[in-house]
Design a protein around this motif. Structure first.
Motif, PDB file in Angstrom:
ATOM      1  N   ALA A  83       7.387  -1.042  11.904  1.00 15.09           N
ATOM      2  CA  ALA A  83       6.612   0.175  12.160  1.00 15.09           C
ATOM      3  C   ALA A  83       5.136  -0.038  11.883  1.00 15.09           C
ATOM      4  N   ALA A  84       4.826  -0.790  10.839  1.00 16.52           N
ATOM      5  CA  ALA A  84       3.432  -1.064  10.509  1.00 16.52           C
ATOM      6  C   ALA A  84       2.773  -1.912  11.585  1.00 16.52           C
ATOM      7  N   ARG A  85       3.498  -2.883  12.109  1.00 11.05           N
ATOM      8  CA  ARG A  85       2.934  -3.738  13.171  1.00 11.05           C
ATOM      9  C   ARG A  85       2.728  -2.936  14.453  1.00 11.05           C
ATOM     10  N   VAL A  86       3.662  -2.023  14.746  1.00 15.42           N
ATOM     11  CA  VAL A  86       3.498  -1.170  15.928  1.00 15.42           C
ATOM     12  C   VAL A  86       2.250  -0.301  15.795  1.00 15.42           C
ATOM     13  N   ASP A  87       1.954   0.131  14.582  1.00  9.99           N
ATOM     14  CA  ASP A  87       0.766   0.956  14.334  1.00  9.99           C
ATOM     15  C   ASP A  87      -0.514   0.130  14.288  1.00  9.99           C
ATOM     16  N   GLY A  88      -0.376  -1.195  14.463  1.00 12.40           N
ATOM     17  CA  GLY A  88      -1.559  -2.041  14.515  1.00 12.40           C
ATOM     18  C   GLY A  88      -2.035  -2.580  13.184  1.00 12.40           C
ATOM     19  N   ALA A  89      -1.207  -2.532  12.157  1.00 15.40           N
ATOM     20  CA  ALA A  89      -1.602  -3.039  10.843  1.00 15.40           C
ATOM     21  C   ALA A  89      -1.658  -4.560  10.872  1.00 15.40           C
ATOM     22  N   SER A  90      -2.675  -5.117  10.240  1.00 18.75           N
ATOM     23  CA  SER A  90      -2.819  -6.570  10.161  1.00 18.75           C
ATOM     24  C   SER A  90      -1.876  -7.131   9.105  1.00 18.75           C
ATOM     25  N   SER A  91      -1.736  -8.464   9.102  1.00 10.91           N
ATOM     26  CA  SER A  91      -0.860  -9.109   8.122  1.00 10.91           C
ATOM     27  C   SER A  91      -1.355  -8.857   6.706  1.00 10.91           C
ATOM     28  N   PHE A  92      -2.679  -8.878   6.527  1.00  9.19           N
ATOM     29  CA  PHE A  92      -3.225  -8.629   5.196  1.00  9.19           C
ATOM     30  C   PHE A  92      -2.944  -7.196   4.750  1.00  9.19           C
ATOM     31  N   THR A  93      -3.096  -6.239   5.657  1.00 11.24           N
ATOM     32  CA  THR A  93      -2.831  -4.841   5.320  1.00 11.24           C
ATOM     33  C   THR A  93      -1.370  -4.638   4.961  1.00 11.24           C
ATOM     34  N   ILE A  94      -0.482  -5.280   5.722  1.00  5.39           N
ATOM     35  CA  ILE A  94       0.952  -5.169   5.441  1.00  5.39           C
ATOM     36  C   ILE A  94       1.259  -5.749   4.064  1.00  5.39           C
ATOM     37  N   PHE A  95       0.668  -6.910   3.777  1.00  2.00           N
ATOM     38  CA  PHE A  95       0.910  -7.548   2.486  1.00  2.00           C
ATOM     39  C   PHE A  95       0.379  -6.707   1.342  1.00  2.00           C
ATOM     40  N   TRP A  96      -0.840  -6.180   1.492  1.00  4.42           N
ATOM     41  CA  TRP A  96      -1.507  -5.457   0.396  1.00  4.42           C
ATOM     42  C   TRP A  96      -0.977  -4.034   0.231  1.00  4.42           C
ATOM     43  N   ARG A  97      -0.717  -3.355   1.365  1.00  2.00           N
ATOM     44  CA  ARG A  97      -0.345  -1.949   1.304  1.00  2.00           C
ATOM     45  C   ARG A  97       1.157  -1.704   1.267  1.00  2.00           C
ATOM     46  N   ILE A  98       1.935  -2.687   1.712  1.00  2.00           N
ATOM     47  CA  ILE A  98       3.384  -2.471   1.783  1.00  2.00           C
ATOM     48  C   ILE A  98       4.137  -3.410   0.849  1.00  2.00           C
ATOM     49  N   THR A  99       3.914  -4.717   1.014  1.00  2.00           N
ATOM     50  CA  THR A  99       4.701  -5.695   0.265  1.00  2.00           C
ATOM     51  C   THR A  99       4.479  -5.579  -1.235  1.00  2.00           C
ATOM     52  N   ILE A 100       3.219  -5.605  -1.661  1.00  2.00           N
ATOM     53  CA  ILE A 100       2.932  -5.597  -3.096  1.00  2.00           C
ATOM     54  C   ILE A 100       3.438  -4.323  -3.777  1.00  2.00           C
ATOM     55  N   PRO A 101       3.164  -3.120  -3.249  1.00  2.00           N
ATOM     56  CA  PRO A 101       3.711  -1.921  -3.922  1.00  2.00           C
ATOM     57  C   PRO A 101       5.232  -1.918  -4.008  1.00  2.00           C
ATOM     58  N   MET A 102       5.907  -2.390  -2.966  1.00  2.00           N
ATOM     59  CA  MET A 102       7.360  -2.375  -2.976  1.00  2.00           C
ATOM     60  C   MET A 102       7.941  -3.477  -3.858  1.00  2.00           C
ATOM     61  N   LEU A 103       7.134  -4.475  -4.185  1.00  2.00           N
ATOM     62  CA  LEU A 103       7.585  -5.578  -5.046  1.00  2.00           C
ATOM     63  C   LEU A 103       7.156  -5.397  -6.499  1.00  2.00           C
ATOM     64  N   MET A 104       6.642  -4.238  -6.849  1.00  2.00           N
ATOM     65  CA  MET A 104       6.031  -4.065  -8.162  1.00  2.00           C
ATOM     66  C   MET A 104       6.997  -4.372  -9.299  1.00  2.00           C
ATOM     67  N   ARG A 105       8.247  -3.993  -9.161  1.00  2.00           N
ATOM     68  CA  ARG A 105       9.214  -4.270 -10.230  1.00  2.00           C
ATOM     69  C   ARG A 105       9.487  -5.767 -10.345  1.00  2.00           C
ATOM     70  N   PHE A 106       9.502  -6.471  -9.230  1.00  2.00           N
ATOM     71  CA  PHE A 106       9.692  -7.919  -9.272  1.00  2.00           C
ATOM     72  C   PHE A 106       8.460  -8.598  -9.874  1.00  2.00           C
ATOM     73  N   ILE A 107       7.287  -8.093  -9.557  1.00  2.00           N
ATOM     74  CA  ILE A 107       6.055  -8.630 -10.142  1.00  2.00           C
ATOM     75  C   ILE A 107       6.052  -8.414 -11.646  1.00  2.00           C
ATOM     76  N   GLN A 108       6.494  -7.240 -12.064  1.00  2.00           N
ATOM     77  CA  GLN A 108       6.571  -6.937 -13.485  1.00  2.00           C
ATOM     78  C   GLN A 108       7.519  -7.906 -14.197  1.00  2.00           C
ATOM     79  N   PHE A 109       8.669  -8.148 -13.604  1.00  2.00           N
ATOM     80  CA  PHE A 109       9.635  -9.078 -14.201  1.00  2.00           C
ATOM     81  C   PHE A 109       9.054 -10.484 -14.280  1.00  2.00           C
ATOM     82  N   ALA A 110       8.419 -10.940 -13.198  1.00  2.00           N
ATOM     83  CA  ALA A 110       7.829 -12.278 -13.189  1.00  2.00           C
ATOM     84  C   ALA A 110       6.713 -12.395 -14.218  1.00  2.00           C
TER      85      ALA A 110
END
Length: 315
Positions: free
Chosen positions: A213-240
């Motif tokens: 959905a993000a790619r369809v809306d024209g989001a770049s790879s950096f935007t997807i990584f920064w705005r989607i991946t990192i927030p959704m991985l926050m618990r894994f980041i905390q554990f690491a």
């Protein structure tokens, strides 16, 4: 004329009718379940007390004593006064701060690599196995490899000479600052595989439809990584982060012992290694216990602080 009303018989003696009876039965069931849970948890609780609480309590007690390993004499805050007034202690604390500053690097690099591997770049299966390799190697072996790499006649200097820049050659393990840099690089490399696998595992749980959905809306790879991946991985980041922090402060003894022995001078001595030096080399176990308690307090405080930071972001 007989009444058509149905006669309601009272409940038998000792039986309470209605919802109240059901609530009582449920309450008794919960009490029984709670007791059973406590009973089955008791062996684990006893093991925790035996292997964690008792040693910690013993260390706290002996940190207030002059202890040679056999006999102890109560001296109150003497060990802590000596510790906080010792310039060597603060020099060693600085080494631990260097390792603490390296923890974010040990998180960010694996996070970026995991994102690339999750995007199925060419050869991603090979790289995933190769990056995980350091995790399967003991600290002693990692230390021996690091010696061969950073020494004056090691692999790094051989590569520099082959590239025609032999003038940059030096024995990185021969100076206090350069040796600490070598230890930090080795530490980052050693936890790289573990953190990469943690983040790859976390990314595998994310909903791919969100990315589409993000790619369809024209989001770049950096935007997807920064705005989607990192927030959704926050618990894994905390554990690491917690895992890497504990490794940096309490799991590098073998590496430092093999790689530098804490030297040159106190250039690579950490609080963990200083506990060993004071306890098993100098023989002042009470003083070593005080250092260990300070180390425990530092790790605990940093862990609590970062838990609150991550919790505020998750909320």
């Amino acid at each position: 004329m007989a009444s058509d009303a149905t006669t309601i018989e009272p409940p038998p003696k000792g039986v309470v009718a209605g919802p109240r009876s059901g609530r009582r039965r449920t309450s008794r069931l919960h009490v029984a379940q709670r007791r059973a849970g406590i009973l089955f948890s008791l062996p684990v609780i006893l093991l925790e007390l035996a292997f964690l609480a008792v040693p910690l309590g013993s260390a706290i007690f002996h940190s207030f004593t002059s202890w040679n390993g056999l006999t102890s004499t109560w001296i109150g805050l003497g060990n802590y006064e000596r510790l906080f007034g010792d310039p060597t202690f603060w020099r060693i604390v600085l080494n631990n701060l260097y390792l603490l500053a390296a923890v974010p690097i040990a998180i960010v690099i694996p996070l970026l690599v995991a994102y690339l591997l999750n995007e199925k770049v060419a050869g991603w299966q090979f790289f995933r196995s190769a990056y995980f390799l350091p995790t399967a190697i003991s600290w002693v072996v990692i230390g021996m490899v690091a010696i061969r790499f950073f020494a004056g006649e090691g692999i790094l200097n051989t590569i520099l000479a082959a590239m025609g820049i032999g003038g940059l050659r030096q024995n990185l393990l021969g100076g206090e600052t350069s040796a600490m840099v070598a230890v930090i690089i080795t530490f980052i490399w050693s936890v790289f595989g573990t953190n990469t696998i943690i983040f790859i595992t976390g990314m595998a749980t994310l909903d791919r439809d969100i990315y589409e959905a993000a790619r369809v809306d024209g989001a770049s790879s950096f935007t997807i990584f920064w705005r989607i991946t990192i927030p959704m991985l926050m618990r894994f980041i905390q554990f690491a982060f917690i895992l890497t922090l504990i490794t940096a402060f309490t799991a590098l003894f073998s590496l430092i012992f093999v790689m530098t022995g804490g030297g040159p001078g106190y250039g690579t001595t950490t609080l963990e290694f200083y506990v060993y030096q004071q306890g098993f080399t100098v023989g002042v176990f009470g003083y070593a216990a005080a250092i260990g308690i300070v180390l425990f307090a530092v790790v605990f405080a940093i862990s609590v602080a970062q838990l609150r930071i991550f919790k505020s972001r998750l909320d």
